[in-house]
Design an enzyme around this catalytic site. Structure first.
Site, PDB file in Angstrom:
ATOM      1  N   SER A 276       0.825  -1.202   0.000  1.00 15.37           N
ATOM      2  CA  SER A 276       0.000   0.000   0.000  1.00 15.37           C
ATOM      3  C   SER A 276       0.855   1.246   0.000  1.00 15.37           C
ATOM      4  CB  SER A 276      -0.890   0.015   1.241  1.00 15.37           C
ATOM      5  OG  SER A 276      -0.078   0.285   2.353  1.00 15.37           O
ATOM      6  N   LYS A 277       0.241   2.321  -0.415  1.00 13.38           N
ATOM      7  CA  LYS A 277       0.920   3.611  -0.507  1.00 13.38           C
ATOM      8  C   LYS A 277       1.408   4.063   0.867  1.00 13.38           C
ATOM      9  CE  LYS A 277       0.174   7.770  -3.103  1.00 13.38           C
ATOM     10  NZ  LYS A 277       1.050   7.761  -4.182  1.00 13.38           N
ATOM     11  N   ARG A 278       0.678   3.645   1.896  1.00  8.61           N
ATOM     12  CA  ARG A 278       1.037   4.082   3.237  1.00  8.61           C
ATOM     13  C   ARG A 278       2.444   3.637   3.646  1.00  8.61           C
ATOM     14  NH1 ARG A 278      -2.649   1.611   6.491  1.00  8.61           N
ATOM     15  NH2 ARG A 278      -3.945   1.317   4.669  1.00  8.61           N
ATOM     16  N   GLY A 280       5.022   3.013   1.604  1.00  7.17           N
ATOM     17  CA  GLY A 280       6.096   3.361   0.674  1.00  7.17           C
ATOM     18  C   GLY A 280       5.500   3.667  -0.679  1.00  7.17           C
TER      19      GLY A 280
END
Ligand code: GLU
Length: 517
Positions: A276-278, A280
């Site tokens: 997920s974007k969270r 990286g």
């Protein structure tokens, strides 16, 4: 056997996700390997998630990475000498659609999907649903309390007569069209990655096919496109596996043969959660901006869920080599961990492998924006471009062994571009005294002065300095190295002298000696 045709079907939500890159790469490899067609189509019917400019940037990223398609959407810059029909996209001014089975952009096919949905309604395979949002929410609350699966209770199928339907349609009541899933059936299909997969139809929702805004949902549009575009193999992420029963039923109702499916394993963070974007970056563009090479990125992404098989130890592959090796029998079922250390390693291997000319031209954009470089360039503005190029290439020669990302260029060897501020103590090797230090620097100055500019070569400098260093190398080479670099750690003095050139080398030795006047 008919020609293999695969498609990459991204939704333009803003950037090319690493997971999407893997799908596109496997599409490309599979198509290339089998002499097939690789189509790019755009799934842009979810207007809520649409991002302006995203289609164009997706195409740009795929082109940049060298994942060539031969059908579907293209940037307007492509060579139009094509034997296939070429159309200007209706909805995207900068884009062309190439091929016999267009449009390749879903928002340009709304009427087509509607027609197919009506056909299903007529045959009794789909139905109108007028349920309000409030009713659906209430139904879901009840289901959750009673621990029942969250699927539509078929209120509109069971309770609304044809007359009522016509009346509601006349009154322009808001509606969706739902698929009528058959009951009490076990659906089975053979996935190219997961093997036999089974689904109980009773657990599958009567999914929405047409939304209240008249746009199709993913399921309807996706199946119609794949049929119309004669797609033979659908390759996509595992998150779409649960859609297969809905798609299989659609194929059945339309009387079409389904394509083969391959669902690729999930991409995971190091802690095994979904990538997920969270945690990286997930956008391919960000990795390229950070100085990862496209070759390394493709090489790394290929291994997220695939390997070349037992006994194969090669880990660095070009795109052509991947085409050669790729095979679905070596795609794994279990999730693939995105390990940034592995990406770094792969990148550093590619940096080592690349020719110096290539490395120099690729690091250019990263080097030119650095403050230390801009100052150096300004200071040496009388140098010709050729002289600057030669100097930068020498720096790269020393640096490439340790370079992980292109963006780090020059960072660990700033002393090649900046004046040094000396730490007097650092010049001393262990507890040598000032006298010895001065003598040794003078000795180095003498040896180096005697070497002509023509003889100022790496090996020659090394030979001369090593010969002169006698029994205590540290006492001779350390002060010289620090005089040239000002650093605790750096490449050896003969290498640094080679890069700096005779004049600058002697200047730096002089400057260090002046500290001890
Ligand atoms: N639009 C879907 C995505 O962005 C495509 C899924 C499919 O390939 O069927 O992943």
């Amino acid at each position: 056997m008919s020609k293999i045709r695969v498609r990459f079907a991204p939704s333009p939500t803003g950037y090319l996700h690493i997971g999407s890159l893997r799908t596109a790469l496997y599409d490309y490899l599979f198509a290339q390997k089998n002499d097939g067609d690789f189509i790019l189509k755009i799934e842009d019917t979810d207007r809520k998630r649409f991002v302006d400019g995203a289609v164009e940037s997706l195409i740009k990223s795929l082109d940049l990475l060298g994942l060539k398609r031969n059908e579907g959407v293209f940037q307007k810059t492509i060579n139009k000498n094509n034997d296939r029909p070429v159309l200007n996209s209706k909805n995207y001014p900068g884009i062309l659609e190439v091929g016999d089975y267009g449009p390749y952009i879903q928002s340009e096919k709304i009427e087509i999907y509607k027609k197919y949905a009506e056909e299903l309604i007529k045959k009794g395979y789909a139905y109108y649903c007028f349920c309000t949002q409030e009713r659906l929410e209430e139904m879901r609350r009840d289901q959750s309390v009673m621990k029942k699966p969250p699927i539509y209770d078929r209120y509109c199928l069971k309770n609304i007569s044809e007359k009522e339907i016509n009346q509601k349609l006349k009154e322009k009541c808001s509606y969706v069209v739902r698929l009528k899933m058959p009951q009490d059936e076990t659906l089975e299909f053979e996935d190219m990655v997961r093997g036999k997969v089974k689904f109980e139809t009773n657990l599958v929702d009567d999914t929405v096919l047409l939304k209240s805004d008249g746009f199709p949902t993913y399921h309807l549009a996706n199946v119609i496109d794949d049929y119309e575009m004669k797609v033979t193999h659908v390759i996509r992420g595992e998150e779409w596996l649960s859609s297969v029963p809905k798609h299989l039923i659609l194929y059945r109702y339309f009387g079409w043969t389904p394509p083969q499916f391959a669902h690729l394993p999930l991409l995971l963070n190091a802690d095994k959660s979904k990538l997920s974007k969270r945690q990286g970056d997930v956008a391919v563009e960000d990795y390229l901006k950070k100085g990862y090479l496209k070759e390394a990125l493709l090489n790394f992404v290929a291994f997220l869920g695939w390997n070349p098989g037992k006994g194969e130890t090669q880990e660095i592959f070009t795109l052509e080599e991947l085409v050669e090796k790729f095979d679905f029998s070596h795609v794994h079922k279990s999730g693939a961990v995105f390990d940034i250390k592995k990406l770094d390693w792969t990148n550093s291997q590619w940096i080592k492998k690349m020719s110096l000319d290539e490395l120099w031209s690729r690091t250019g954009i990263f080097l030119k924006i650095k403050e230390f470089y801009k100052n150096w360039s300004e200071k040496n503005k009388n140098w010709s471009n050729k002289e600057k190029e030669e100097y930068e290439k020498k720096v790269l020669t020393l640096e490439r062994e340790r370079l992980v990302k292109l963006s780090e260029v020059g960072e660990s060897n700033k002393f090649f571009f900046e004046d040094i501020v000396y730490d007097k103590n650092l010049l001393k090797w262990k507890d040598m005294n000032d006298e010895k230090l001065k003598n040794n620097l003078k000795k180095a100055r003498k040896i180096l002065s005697a070497i002509s500019k023509k003889e100022w070569k790496r090996k020659n400098l090394e030979k001369n300095l090593l010969e002169a260093s006698e029994e205590n190398r540290g006492e001779f080479l350390w002060p010289l190295r620090v005089a040239l670099t000002g650093e605790q750690k750096s490449p050896p003095p003969f290498e640094c002298a080679w890069v700096l050139g005779k004049e600058e080398t002697l200047k730096r030795i002089e400057k260090a000696l002046n500290l001890f006047l």
